[in-house]
Design an enzyme around this catalytic site. Sequence first.
Site, PDB file in Angstrom:
ATOM      1  N   LYS A  87       5.301  -0.089  -0.144  1.00  0.00           N
ATOM      2  CA  LYS A  87       5.394  -0.978   0.801  1.00  0.00           C
ATOM      3  C   LYS A  87       6.363  -0.575   2.116  1.00  0.00           C
ATOM      4  O   LYS A  87       6.198  -1.170   3.335  1.00  0.00           O
ATOM      5  CB  LYS A  87       5.980  -2.274   0.162  1.00  0.00           C
ATOM      6  CG  LYS A  87       4.532  -3.062  -0.362  1.00  0.00           C
ATOM      7  CD  LYS A  87       4.884  -4.497  -0.626  1.00  0.00           C
ATOM      8  CE  LYS A  87       3.511  -5.114  -0.896  1.00  0.00           C
ATOM      9  NZ  LYS A  87       3.258  -4.762  -2.459  1.00  0.00           N
ATOM     10  N   GLU A 109       4.878 -12.463   5.978  1.00  0.00           N
ATOM     11  CA  GLU A 109       4.474 -13.450   4.839  1.00  0.00           C
ATOM     12  C   GLU A 109       5.090 -12.651   3.653  1.00  0.00           C
ATOM     13  O   GLU A 109       5.033 -11.246   3.700  1.00  0.00           O
ATOM     14  CB  GLU A 109       3.223 -13.690   4.853  1.00  0.00           C
ATOM     15  CG  GLU A 109       2.054 -12.726   4.357  1.00  0.00           C
ATOM     16  CD  GLU A 109       1.960 -11.272   4.925  1.00  0.00           C
ATOM     17  OE1 GLU A 109       2.325 -11.419   6.277  1.00  0.00           O
ATOM     18  OE2 GLU A 109       1.777 -10.275   4.447  1.00  0.00           O
ATOM     19  N   SER A 376       2.145   3.130  -7.309  1.00  0.00           N
ATOM     20  CA  SER A 376       2.468   2.572  -6.185  1.00  0.00           C
ATOM     21  C   SER A 376       3.738   1.948  -6.113  1.00  0.00           C
ATOM     22  O   SER A 376       4.496   1.735  -5.116  1.00  0.00           O
ATOM     23  CB  SER A 376       1.306   1.427  -6.086  1.00  0.00           C
ATOM     24  OG  SER A 376       1.214   0.622  -7.109  1.00  0.00           O
TER      25      SER A 376
END
Length: 390
Positions: A87, A109, A376
């Site tokens: 991310k 968000e 990930s």
Amino acid sequence: MTTTQIQTYTFGGQFLPEILMSPIHDLLQGWNYYRSQSAFNSQLTDLFKHYSGRPTPLTEIKNFAAAIDGPRIFLKREDLLHTGAHKINNALGQCLLASYLGKNRIIAETGAGQHGVATATACARLGLQCVIYMGVKDMTRQKPNVDKIKLLGATVIPVAEGSATLKDAINEALRDWAANYETTHYCLGSALGPHPYPEIVRFFQSVISLELKDQIKLYTKRSPDKLIACIGGGSNAIGFFHHFIEDEKIQLIGVEAGGENNELGKHAARFLDGRPGVLHGCYTYLLQDEEGQIMPTHSISAGLDYPAVGPDHSKLYESGRAYYVSATDHEALRAFYLLSKVEGIIPALESSHALGYLMQIAPTLHKESIVIVNLSGRGEKDLEQIKEIS
Ligand SMILES: *Cc1c(COP(=O)(O)O)cnc(C)c1O
């Protein structure tokens, strides 16, 4: 043209209320200017290299492969990045873009809190003001991430509307953006939402496959056979697939959250049970009922627990270029424990879905074939939850 081909080109779009057309138009213009600008790109490369830890390694996992009677298996190690997952690639990219666009206030968000932490981190580094919208229910469930976000100097705004979770937080963030877009960038967390967001997020995440292409050649002297990634909104997967899409010999596999079982409401597998529709500004596969009401979803992993999938994946699904499967909570957990035990790598529960699927098919694959799984993120964030289950 056949019907499916026509549909292939309709995913995505900008299904927005009038009030959001100006902010999205400004973003599109700015993006089209800076995406190819060398100062912007070299500053981003510098942040990736000296701040977040790129390039990430490629690790062959021979013990895991032997334990599941599988082929040669490699992990692309996004878990080793600063803040523990892919991310940060997108958060740094979008926050840097915002500062080039002259916007020094960032809103985002967050559901599980991972995107909130990544965005607050990028803002701290780049000297930007940061406001994170989060459902009150999620704030209770994800308290450590709320504490981290605050420590990083960001403000958390609790959202009590609706189900007080991610989709309500998105609605509030969009409202803020409409009112403040002259000073504010909305940093969206996955390859979702109205155009150009899916394209922007793909661009920042595609550094994963750019590195991987060279790494796997150097390591094995040939192309991989299969690439496997988990799919929430679809950002780690699209970044991991991107530079391999043209090479049709390589099979691309996306693994969705199979949850408890195949019943609608008990999983988050959009391609198992979904139909195209519009959510949060884009036309894509959604989990919805007969009337088009968005269905509740379930997954052991918060990052995969979302009713919509990014429009790029809807295209890859309908064109047949990528395959979409699912792994259940149980299958993901088995992989979580096994990888930790035999390789000393604790995977995120999200990434464990990709490994869980691989465990199912491994014995059927040729021993010399090469499979790469995108790891990930790391699993430390999931330990509390694991303790509760066991
Ligand atoms: C958020 C998250 C995901 C799911 O998001 P995508 O946009 O589908 O990548 C997957 N893995 C980890 C570790 C995450 O934090």
